[in-house]
Design a protein around this motif. Structure first.
Motif, short mmCIF file in Angstrom:
data_model
loop_
_atom_site.label_atom_id
_atom_site.label_comp_id
_atom_site.label_asym_id
_atom_site.label_seq_id
_atom_site.Cartn_x
_atom_site.Cartn_y
_atom_site.Cartn_z
N ILE A 129 1.02 -1.42 0.31
CA ILE A 129 -0.56 -0.18 0.21
C ILE A 129 0.88 1.12 0.18
O ILE A 129 2.26 0.54 0.54
CB ILE A 129 -0.76 0.07 1.00
N PRO A 130 0.56 2.08 -0.49
CA PRO A 130 1.12 3.82 -0.61
C PRO A 130 1.44 3.98 0.63
O PRO A 130 0.73 3.93 1.84
CB PRO A 130 0.39 5.03 -0.97
N SER A 131 2.45 4.58 1.42
CA SER A 131 3.01 5.37 2.25
C SER A 131 1.68 6.28 2.54
O SER A 131 1.59 6.81 1.26
CB SER A 131 4.17 5.89 2.18
N PRO A 132 1.21 6.51 4.44
CA PRO A 132 0.40 8.01 4.33
C PRO A 132 1.06 9.10 3.87
O PRO A 132 0.70 9.71 4.02
CB PRO A 132 0.36 7.74 6.03
N THR A 133 1.98 9.18 3.58
CA THR A 133 3.50 10.78 2.94
C THR A 133 2.91 10.54 2.17
O THR A 133 3.35 12.32 1.36
CB THR A 133 4.79 10.66 3.55
N MET A 134 2.69 10.20 1.48
CA MET A 134 1.93 10.02 -0.54
C MET A 134 0.95 11.23 -0.45
O MET A 134 0.37 11.69 -1.53
CB MET A 134 1.71 8.94 -0.65
N LEU A 188 -4.40 10.91 9.71
CA LEU A 188 -3.95 10.31 8.61
C LEU A 188 -3.87 8.59 9.43
O LEU A 188 -4.21 8.03 9.49
CB LEU A 188 -3.33 10.96 7.74
N SER A 189 -2.65 8.91 10.16
CA SER A 189 -2.36 8.07 10.85
C SER A 189 -3.55 7.04 11.40
O SER A 189 -3.31 5.79 11.23
CB SER A 189 -1.47 8.20 12.06
N ALA A 190 -4.35 7.84 12.15
CA ALA A 190 -5.90 7.17 12.41
C ALA A 190 -6.26 5.81 11.23
O ALA A 190 -6.34 5.17 11.31
CB ALA A 190 -7.17 7.93 13.10
N ALA A 191 -6.48 6.73 9.84
CA ALA A 191 -6.76 6.26 8.74
C ALA A 191 -6.51 4.99 8.42
O ALA A 191 -6.52 3.77 8.19
CB ALA A 191 -7.20 6.90 7.79
N TYR A 192 -4.76 5.08 8.70
CA TYR A 192 -4.09 3.66 8.10
C TYR A 192 -4.12 2.74 9.47
O TYR A 192 -4.10 1.04 8.87
CB TYR A 192 -2.70 4.60 7.91
N ARG A 193 -4.00 3.25 10.83
CA ARG A 193 -4.30 1.70 11.65
C ARG A 193 -5.71 1.26 11.27
O ARG A 193 -5.59 0.01 12.08
CB ARG A 193 -4.53 2.50 13.41
N ALA A 194 -7.14 1.99 11.08
CA ALA A 194 -7.86 1.34 11.25
C ALA A 194 -7.89 0.14 9.99
O ALA A 194 -7.82 -1.01 9.57
CB ALA A 194 -8.94 2.00 11.47
N ILE A 218 4.93 10.00 11.62
CA ILE A 218 3.49 9.47 11.11
C ILE A 218 3.61 8.21 10.54
O ILE A 218 2.16 7.95 10.97
CB ILE A 218 3.45 11.12 9.36
N ILE A 219 4.53 7.20 10.09
CA ILE A 219 4.28 6.45 9.52
C ILE A 219 4.71 5.50 10.81
O ILE A 219 3.46 4.13 11.23
CB ILE A 219 5.73 5.92 8.93
N ASN A 220 5.07 5.93 11.95
CA ASN A 220 5.38 5.09 13.41
C ASN A 220 3.64 5.55 13.61
O ASN A 220 3.56 4.15 14.45
CB ASN A 220 6.28 6.01 13.87
N ASP A 221 3.54 6.35 13.95
CA ASP A 221 2.38 6.50 14.29
C ASP A 221 1.19 5.57 13.16
O ASP A 221 0.21 5.00 14.52
CB ASP A 221 1.53 7.13 14.11
N SER A 222 1.14 5.84 12.31
CA SER A 222 -0.27 4.33 11.45
C SER A 222 0.35 3.34 12.18
O SER A 222 -0.71 2.34 11.69
CB SER A 222 0.96 5.13 9.58
N ILE A 223 1.84 2.36 12.52
CA ILE A 223 1.83 0.97 12.51
C ILE A 223 1.72 0.37 13.32
O ILE A 223 2.43 -0.29 13.72
CB ILE A 223 3.27 0.51 11.74
N ARG A 224 1.76 1.28 14.57
CA ARG A 224 2.15 1.22 16.17
C ARG A 224 1.68 0.08 16.60
O ARG A 224 1.40 0.00 17.28
CB ARG A 224 2.00 2.73 16.03
N ASP A 225 -0.04 -0.22 16.36
CA ASP A 225 -0.78 -0.94 16.50
C ASP A 225 -1.34 -2.46 16.04
O ASP A 225 -1.56 -3.07 16.05
CB ASP A 225 -2.20 -0.51 16.94
#
Length: 370
Positions: A138-143, A168-174, A223-230
């Motif tokens: 999937i594309p990185s959230p930084t995109m 943005l990070s919350a959307a990726y976590r979901a 941002i990436i770390n927050d996206s994958i933290r869970d």
């Protein structure tokens, strides 16, 4: 390696077969419906899975066969994201002829939310047709930040950019939670922006958009770390850095030194797919920053040219890289996908397979049986 990234691996996309390209054109023209297109996609994915397994690969993707672009098809399924034209870029190639191309720019027009599962159904199909480890790219959230910057983020929705980063990070976590629930344990984030920050022209363009290129790597790591933290503890997450991959051309050049310390030590991923197929990616010295618990997949085999590298040359390059980090923390892959967009690179199907065989053969020679 018994878990990803594997000693012989790949970035994810493969050349689309003609039947799939024809079906996509027919869908666009209204001659087939979404269900009929999906049937063609399913059959094509069965074929590309069989190709990968037949070669002996352990990490299997769907070739990104359901996408037009590696990033927009995913990002546009988030609430608050719209496509608003493109940013004109000169893409360079080995033939010396620039391609004028405007990659789509994503604009934030409202609150970013994960409204629905995006990749789950596609992952479940892939998992059902492979006996190996299915990988989702999937594309990185930084995109959703670098290409447009502040001007591409609606100020009414986000007067404070920190709230945008959080949403943005919350959307990726979901989305990652959805994939994890479906059984996904190998995830790759495709990121052009950290690689673009190695290019002097791209860094200057970032300044013109009101951004500090020296601070962006830290922001993007956060941002990436927050996206994958869970993510589950047993899910492997890798990031692929790309300098542009459109019809065998690229948009950026420069070694990894400007982002290396942050990339390797602040970004909480398990592995890195790094382009190293030609001098535009710089030398291996930045690998001295790689910590002991991470893997670097060296992209030493180009997907941009049909010319075949020799096994001896690839092994010599691995030896050069091993001067800066332990051999046991390395793996091998092509430098990018073969078809980051539906257009594909200027390479034939049989050449694509030959490139992957080379990766596998060299990996066996260097690290032993896969």
């Amino acid at each position: 390696m018994t878990k990803p990234p594997f000693r012989a691996d790949h970035v994810g996309s493969f050349l689309r077969p003609k039947a799939l390209i024809d079906a996509r054109a027919a869908f666009k023209e209204g001659r087939v419906d979404a269900a009929e297109l999906r049937q063609v996609e399913d059959e094509a994915i069965r074929g590309v899975v069989a190709m990968q397994e037949g070669l002996g690969l352990k990490g299997i993707t769907d070739g990104e066969f359901r996408r037009t672009y590696f990033h927009t098809d995913f990002l546009l399924q988030l609430n608050g994201v719209e496509e608003t034209g493109g940013t004109q870029v000169k893409f360079h190639n080995h033939g010396g002829t620039d391609l004028e191309y405007a990659p789509p720019v994503m604009s934030i027009t409202g609150k970013v939310e994960h409204a629905r599962d995006i990749q789950r159904r596609d992952f479940e199909f892939l998992a059902s047709v492979t006996r190996q480890t299915p990988k989702v790219t999937i594309p990185s959230p930084t995109m959703l930040h670098f290409r447009g910057g502040r001007d591409a983020i609606n100020a009414d929705a986000y007067p404070d950019l920190d709230q945008f980063y959080q949403d943005l990070s919350a959307a990726y976590r979901a989305e990652i939670a959805s994939l994890a629930d479906a059984g996904c344990r190998y995830l790759q984030l495709d990121d052009t922006n950290l690689a673009y920050l190695c290019d002097d022209t791209q860094r200057e363009n970032a300044r013109k958009r009101g951004m500090d290129p020296d601070e962006l790597p830290r922001l993007y790591a956060r941002i990436i770390n927050d996206s994958i933290r869970d993510k589950p503890a047993d899910m492997t997450v890798c990031v692929h850095l790309c300098r542009g991959n459109f019809r065998s051309s690229w948009a950026a050049e420069g070694g990894y030194e400007p982002v290396a310390e942050t990339l390797f030590n602040e970004l909480a991923v398990d592995g890195y797919f790094l382009e190293y197929d030609d001098p535009r990616s710089g030398d291996f010295a930045p690998l001295r920053h790689v910590p002991k618990n991470k893997t670097v997949v060296l992209g030493l085999v180009t997907t941009k040219l049909a010319d075949m590298e020799s096994a001896e040359d690839v092994k010599a390059r691995i030896d050069q890289a091993a001067k800066f980090m332990p051999l046991d923390q390395m793996a091998l892959s092509p430098q990018c996908g073969f078809s980051s967009t539906v257009h594909g690179n200027d390479i034939a199907m049989d050449q694509q397979a030959a490139k992957m065989r080379l990766v596998i053969d060299v990996a066996k020679d260097v690290w032993g049986e896969l």
